[in-house]
Scaffold this motif. Structure first.
Motif, short mmCIF file in Angstrom:
data_model
loop_
_atom_site.label_atom_id
_atom_site.label_comp_id
_atom_site.label_asym_id
_atom_site.label_seq_id
_atom_site.Cartn_x
_atom_site.Cartn_y
_atom_site.Cartn_z
N ALA A 198 0.84 -1.21 0.00
CA ALA A 198 0.00 0.00 0.00
C ALA A 198 0.87 1.26 0.00
N GLU A 199 1.98 1.20 0.76
CA GLU A 199 2.95 2.32 0.74
C GLU A 199 3.42 2.61 -0.68
N LEU A 200 3.53 1.55 -1.47
CA LEU A 200 4.03 1.68 -2.85
C LEU A 200 2.90 1.97 -3.84
N GLY A 201 1.70 2.13 -3.30
CA GLY A 201 0.56 2.42 -4.17
C GLY A 201 -0.01 1.19 -4.84
N LEU A 202 0.32 0.01 -4.33
CA LEU A 202 -0.18 -1.23 -4.93
C LEU A 202 -1.16 -1.90 -3.97
N SER A 203 -2.23 -2.44 -4.54
CA SER A 203 -3.19 -3.15 -3.72
C SER A 203 -2.94 -4.64 -3.89
N GLY A 204 -2.44 -5.28 -2.86
CA GLY A 204 -2.12 -6.70 -2.96
C GLY A 204 -1.37 -7.17 -1.74
N GLU A 205 -0.81 -8.36 -1.85
CA GLU A 205 -0.04 -8.90 -0.73
C GLU A 205 0.93 -9.96 -1.20
N VAL A 206 1.82 -10.32 -0.31
CA VAL A 206 2.76 -11.40 -0.59
C VAL A 206 2.33 -12.60 0.25
N LEU A 207 2.17 -13.75 -0.40
CA LEU A 207 1.78 -14.97 0.31
C LEU A 207 2.96 -15.93 0.37
N HIS A 208 3.08 -16.63 1.49
CA HIS A 208 4.07 -17.70 1.58
C HIS A 208 3.49 -18.91 0.85
N THR A 209 4.13 -19.33 -0.23
CA THR A 209 3.56 -20.40 -1.06
C THR A 209 4.60 -21.50 -1.32
N PRO A 210 4.93 -22.27 -0.26
CA PRO A 210 5.90 -23.36 -0.45
C PRO A 210 5.36 -24.44 -1.38
N GLY A 211 6.24 -25.27 -1.86
CA GLY A 211 5.84 -26.34 -2.79
C GLY A 211 7.02 -26.64 -3.70
N HIS A 212 7.52 -25.62 -4.36
CA HIS A 212 8.77 -25.77 -5.13
C HIS A 212 9.95 -25.71 -4.18
N GLU A 236 10.86 -24.27 0.17
CA GLU A 236 10.25 -23.81 1.43
C GLU A 236 10.17 -22.28 1.51
N ASP A 237 11.07 -21.61 0.80
CA ASP A 237 11.10 -20.14 0.90
C ASP A 237 10.30 -19.46 -0.19
N SER A 238 9.52 -20.20 -0.96
CA SER A 238 8.80 -19.59 -2.08
C SER A 238 7.66 -18.69 -1.60
N VAL A 239 7.62 -17.50 -2.19
CA VAL A 239 6.50 -16.59 -1.96
C VAL A 239 5.90 -16.19 -3.31
N SER A 240 4.65 -15.75 -3.26
CA SER A 240 3.98 -15.26 -4.47
C SER A 240 3.49 -13.85 -4.20
N LEU A 241 3.62 -13.02 -5.22
CA LEU A 241 3.11 -11.65 -5.12
C LEU A 241 1.74 -11.61 -5.78
N ILE A 242 0.75 -11.14 -5.01
CA ILE A 242 -0.61 -11.02 -5.54
C ILE A 242 -0.94 -9.55 -5.74
N LEU A 243 -1.46 -9.22 -6.89
CA LEU A 243 -2.07 -7.90 -7.07
C LEU A 243 -3.56 -8.16 -7.16
N ASP A 244 -4.30 -7.58 -6.22
CA ASP A 244 -5.71 -7.93 -6.03
C ASP A 244 -6.50 -8.00 -7.33
N LYS A 245 -7.15 -9.16 -7.53
CA LYS A 245 -8.05 -9.43 -8.68
C LYS A 245 -7.34 -9.38 -10.03
N GLU A 246 -6.04 -9.07 -10.03
CA GLU A 246 -5.37 -8.91 -11.31
C GLU A 246 -4.40 -10.04 -11.62
N ALA A 247 -3.44 -10.24 -10.73
CA ALA A 247 -2.34 -11.11 -11.11
C ALA A 247 -1.71 -11.78 -9.91
#
Ligand SMILES: [Zn+2]
Length: 205
Positions: A122-136, A138-149
Motif C-alpha cells: 500500500a505504501e508503494l501504491g499497490l493493492s495486494g499482498e505477498v503470500l508464503h507459497t511453499p511447494g517448489h 520452502e522459501d517460495s512466496v507469491s506476489l498477488i495484485l488484487d483481482k489482477e495477477a
C-alpha cells in the motif's frame, strides 16, 4: 497494473510500476547484469528507476543478481519466511566456480513477515499482498495484485497443480486462488489465464 516482462537469460523478471519507480519481481543468474541493462533499455527504463526487488525464492536463477542490484541502489525486500534461505545459492555458485556471483549481504535489506506485506505494498501504491507459497521450495512466496495477477516464481502452474498430488503445492494454490487473481505469471512458464471458478484442489490428500 503497469507491467513489463523481461527475459534476458533464463528466468522471467517482472517489473511492476509503483508510486516510486519499478518493483522487480525476480532477477536472473549472476553474470547477467549486462543482459539486464539491454533488456531494460529495450523498455526505455533505466536501472535507476528500479527501486525495489522482491525474490520468489533464493535459487541461483532467481536471486543470483540480487547483491549486484543492491549495489546499484535497488532495495531488496526479504520476507521473514525467506530469511533462513537467503544463502542457499552460495554453495551452488561456489561449486560452479562462478566469479560473477556475490552473496547477498544482510545489510540494507528490508525484512518483514508476509502478514505485513499488504501495508508495505500500500505504501508503494499497490493493492495486494505477498503470500508464503511453499511447494517448489520452502522459501517460495507469491506476489498477488488484487483481482489482477499472481507472480508465483517456480511454484508449478495452477493447471499442473492437481496432477502433481503434492499437498504443499495444492495448499499454496488454494491460498492464491482465494485472492482471485485473473492472470498467473511464472518464473519460466508463459503467462496463463486463471479460471474464475477454481477446482477444489485442497481435497487431494
Ligand atoms: Zn527454483
Amino acid at each position: 497494473m503497469e507491467l513489463r516482462i523481461l527475459r534476458y537469460h533464463y528466468t522471467n523478471s517482472y517489473l511492476i510500476l509503483t508510486n516510486n519507480g519499478w518493483l522487480m519481481f525476480d532477477c536472473d543468474c549472476a553474470g547477467t547484469l549486462g543482459a539486464l541493462y539491454k533488456a531494460l533499455k529495450a523498455e526505455t527504463i533505466s536501472l535507476g528507476e528500479v527501486n525495489y526487488l522482491l525474490i520468489s525464492h533464493f535459487h541461483p536463477d532467481h536471486a543470483g543478481l540480487a547483491q549486484d542490484l543492491k549495489e546499484m541502489g535497488v532495495g531488496l525486500i526479504v520476507m521473514e519466511e525467506q530469511r533462513d534461505f537467503m544463502h542457499v545459492q552460495d554453495a551452488i555458485y561456489a561449486k560452479s566456480n562462478d566469479n560473477f556471483f556475490k552473496p547477498i549481504q544482510e545489510k540494507g535489506n528490508r525484512y518483514l513477515p508476509c502478514a505485513q506485506s499488504r501495508s508495505l505494498l500500500a505504501e508503494l501504491g499497490l493493492s495486494g499482498e505477498v503470500l508464503h507459497t511453499p511447494g517448489h521450495s520452502e522459501d517460495s512466496v507469491s506476489l498477488i495484485l488484487d483481482k489482477e495477477a499472481v507472480f508465483h516464481g517456480d511454484l508449478p502452474p495452477y493447471e499442473q497443480a492437481e496432477t502433481l498430488h503434492n499437498i504443499k503445492i495444492s495448499t499454496s494454490w488454494a491460498a492464491i486462488m482465494e485472492k482471485q487473481p485473473a492472470m498467473a505469471y511464472a518464473g519460466h512458464w508463459p503467462k496463463s489465464k486463471l479460471p474464475t471458478q477454481p477446482a477444489i484442489i485442497t481435497e487431494i490428500v
